[in-house]
Enzyme design. Structure first.
Site, PDB file in Angstrom:
ATOM      1  N   HIS A   1       0.832  -1.202   0.000  1.00 17.21           N
ATOM      2  CA  HIS A   1       0.000   0.000   0.000  1.00 17.21           C
ATOM      3  C   HIS A   1       0.867   1.254   0.000  1.00 17.21           C
ATOM      4  CE1 HIS A   1       0.866  -0.834   4.239  1.00 17.21           C
ATOM      5  NE2 HIS A   1       0.587   0.442   4.520  1.00 17.21           N
ATOM      6  N   LEU A   2       0.275   2.315  -0.498  1.00 17.88           N
ATOM      7  CA  LEU A   2       0.888   3.645  -0.502  1.00 17.88           C
ATOM      8  C   LEU A   2       0.027   4.575   0.333  1.00 17.88           C
ATOM      9  CD1 LEU A   2       1.817   3.963  -4.236  1.00 17.88           C
ATOM     10  CD2 LEU A   2       3.266   4.855  -2.443  1.00 17.88           C
TER      11      LEU A   2
END
Length: 136
Positions: A99-100
């Site tokens: 994830h970012l």
């Protein structure tokens, strides 16, 4: 992964305040927000970290992140965004599903800025560049 919190969100087993969704990605607000509008962009299929992303999925995540960053800037009324992505425990990863983070930023906010900089010599940089090229 059956017990992965992000996989459970993708499957609809856990609630999320969704911002965007397409075939490959999902963006939703972080329940542990650094600032209002703090959004996570995840790969829908379970990939533990950046090392396990195939090119097509990495491209999809970046396309979504770009769209979300523009929306966060507009909707949150911030003056900038910080993108943050961590891999493995030593890198600060706490949820082991790629994830970012898209973090809205304003001048003087309490979020950490940048890390302490060092100034390697040109020789040190050239040697590291050579090692990186070999690894690619």
């Amino acid at each position: 992964m059956d017990d992965c919190v992000f996989c459970r969100i993708v499957r609809g087993e856990l609630p999320a305040s969704k911002v965007y969704e397409d075939e490959h990605t999902l963006a939703f607000l972080n329940i542990m927000a650094g600032s209002p509008g703090h959004t996570l962009v995840i790969a829908k299929p379970h990939r533990e970290n950046i090392y396990t992303l195939e090119d097509e999925l990495a491209e999809a995540v970046m396309r979504t992140t770009t769209r979300v960053a523009k929306a966060v800037r507009q909707a949150a009324g911030c003056e900038g965004v910080t993108l943050f992505q961590a891999n493995e425990v030593a890198g600060g990863q706490t949820v082991f599903h790629f994830h970012l983070h898209v973090l809205p930023r304003t001048p003087g906010d309490s979020l950490p800025g940048v890390w302490p900089a060092t100034a390697p010599t040109r020789t040190e940089m050239d040697e590291m560049a050579e090692r990186l090229r070999a690894a690619l």
